[in-house]
Design a protein around this motif. Structure first.
Motif, short mmCIF file in Angstrom:
data_model
loop_
_atom_site.label_atom_id
_atom_site.label_comp_id
_atom_site.label_asym_id
_atom_site.label_seq_id
_atom_site.Cartn_x
_atom_site.Cartn_y
_atom_site.Cartn_z
N TYR A 18 1.89 48.21 -53.52
CA TYR A 18 1.90 46.76 -53.75
C TYR A 18 2.74 46.48 -54.99
N ARG A 19 3.24 45.26 -55.07
CA ARG A 19 4.03 44.84 -56.22
C ARG A 19 4.04 43.33 -56.29
N ASP A 20 4.34 42.80 -57.47
CA ASP A 20 4.43 41.35 -57.63
C ASP A 20 5.77 40.92 -58.22
N PHE A 21 6.77 41.76 -58.16
CA PHE A 21 8.07 41.39 -58.72
C PHE A 21 9.08 41.18 -57.59
N PHE A 22 9.66 40.01 -57.61
CA PHE A 22 10.66 39.63 -56.63
C PHE A 22 11.64 38.68 -57.32
N THR A 23 12.80 38.51 -56.73
CA THR A 23 13.74 37.53 -57.27
C THR A 23 13.73 36.29 -56.38
N ASP A 24 12.66 36.08 -55.65
CA ASP A 24 12.46 34.89 -54.83
C ASP A 24 11.31 34.11 -55.45
N PRO A 25 11.54 32.87 -55.87
CA PRO A 25 10.50 32.13 -56.59
C PRO A 25 9.23 31.90 -55.77
N ALA A 26 9.31 31.91 -54.45
CA ALA A 26 8.12 31.68 -53.63
C ALA A 26 7.26 32.94 -53.52
N LEU A 27 7.86 34.11 -53.60
CA LEU A 27 7.11 35.34 -53.39
C LEU A 27 6.26 35.76 -54.57
N VAL A 28 6.71 35.51 -55.79
CA VAL A 28 5.96 35.98 -56.96
C VAL A 28 4.56 35.39 -57.02
N PRO A 29 4.38 34.06 -56.94
CA PRO A 29 3.00 33.54 -56.99
C PRO A 29 2.18 33.96 -55.77
N PHE A 30 2.81 34.05 -54.62
CA PHE A 30 2.10 34.46 -53.41
C PHE A 30 1.57 35.89 -53.56
N LEU A 31 2.42 36.81 -54.00
CA LEU A 31 1.98 38.20 -54.15
C LEU A 31 1.07 38.37 -55.34
N THR A 32 1.26 37.59 -56.39
CA THR A 32 0.36 37.66 -57.54
C THR A 32 -1.06 37.31 -57.10
N ARG A 33 -1.19 36.25 -56.32
CA ARG A 33 -2.51 35.86 -55.81
C ARG A 33 -3.07 36.93 -54.87
N SER A 34 -2.23 37.52 -54.05
CA SER A 34 -2.67 38.59 -53.15
C SER A 34 -3.22 39.78 -53.94
N ILE A 35 -2.53 40.15 -55.03
CA ILE A 35 -3.00 41.26 -55.86
C ILE A 35 -4.31 40.88 -56.54
N ASP A 36 -4.44 39.62 -56.98
CA ASP A 36 -5.71 39.16 -57.55
C ASP A 36 -6.85 39.39 -56.55
N LEU A 37 -6.62 39.03 -55.30
CA LEU A 37 -7.64 39.21 -54.26
C LEU A 37 -7.94 40.69 -54.00
N MET A 38 -6.91 41.52 -54.00
CA MET A 38 -7.13 42.96 -53.81
C MET A 38 -7.96 43.53 -54.95
N GLU A 39 -7.66 43.12 -56.18
CA GLU A 39 -8.42 43.60 -57.33
C GLU A 39 -9.88 43.15 -57.25
N GLU A 40 -10.08 41.92 -56.79
CA GLU A 40 -11.45 41.41 -56.62
C GLU A 40 -12.20 42.25 -55.58
N LEU A 41 -11.54 42.57 -54.49
CA LEU A 41 -12.16 43.40 -53.46
C LEU A 41 -12.42 44.82 -53.96
N ALA A 42 -11.50 45.35 -54.76
CA ALA A 42 -11.67 46.71 -55.28
C ALA A 42 -12.92 46.78 -56.15
N GLY A 43 -13.15 45.73 -56.92
CA GLY A 43 -14.35 45.65 -57.75
C GLY A 43 -14.38 46.68 -58.86
#
Length: 176
Positions: A18-43
């Motif tokens: 997984y990663r949250d770095f992109f040069t597309d302005p729409a992808l960074v917040p989308f993937l950042t939120r996805s990683i937040d959710l994965m971290e929440e699930l990981a617990g």
């Protein structure tokens, strides 16, 4: 020896990264939120063995240095985290722990300049490398463990809705 061509091929196989770095302005917040959710699930028990080892990119040329700096600055401007530069060795550079993902400095980007500084972090890297870009909020995980964590969350009703199990048999597929 002669310079090696850049890697441009992509694999069809999952690497469970997984990663949250992109040069597309729409992808960074989308993937950042996805990683937040994965971290929440990981617990706290890190049920899916997430790590925050990051992605490293190296260059030995001036044009490569400029490209890595531009990439980091662009991704940072879209919300990918701060860019930290290390011109005088690796003293301020935070090493990634082998396990886990909870560390406040493992976000954004570190750019390390100089072959000696790079090799003090990663001794196996070629002496030719003169700049290293380390994207930090990246790593890999156990996808099976993530699936089990998602199933457990659904069964417990976390995330809204009411859980129910539907069983059935796939009898075939129609080709349209």
């Amino acid at each position: 020896g002669p310079p090696r061509p850049p890697r441009r091929k992509k694999s069809q196989y999952s690497t469970e990264c997984y990663r949250d770095f992109f040069t597309d302005p729409a992808l960074v917040p989308f993937l950042t939120r996805s990683i937040d959710l994965m971290e929440e699930l990981a617990g706290d028990e890190n049920a899916c063995a997430m790590n925050r080892r990051g992605y490293v990119f190296l260059s030995s040329s001036e044009s490569g240095r400029r490209a890595l700096e531009a990439f980091a600055e662009t991704a940072s401007s879209f919300g990918g985290g701060a860019v930290r530069t290390h011109h005088n060795g690796s003293a301020g550079y935070i090493r990634s722990p082998p396990r886990g993902w909870r560390h406040p400095d493992l976000v954004g980007f570190d750019i390390v300049y100089g072959s000696e500084a790079i090799r003090s972090v990663f001794p196996f890297v070629s002496e030719d490398a003169t700049v290293m870009l380390h994207a930090r909020r990246c790593g890999w995980m156990d996808a099976h463990g993530m699936g089990l964590a998602m199933l457990a969350a659904a069964k417990e009703g976390r995330g809204g809705g009411s859980p129910r199990l539907v069983q059935g048999i796939v009898a075939g597929f129609d080709r349209g």
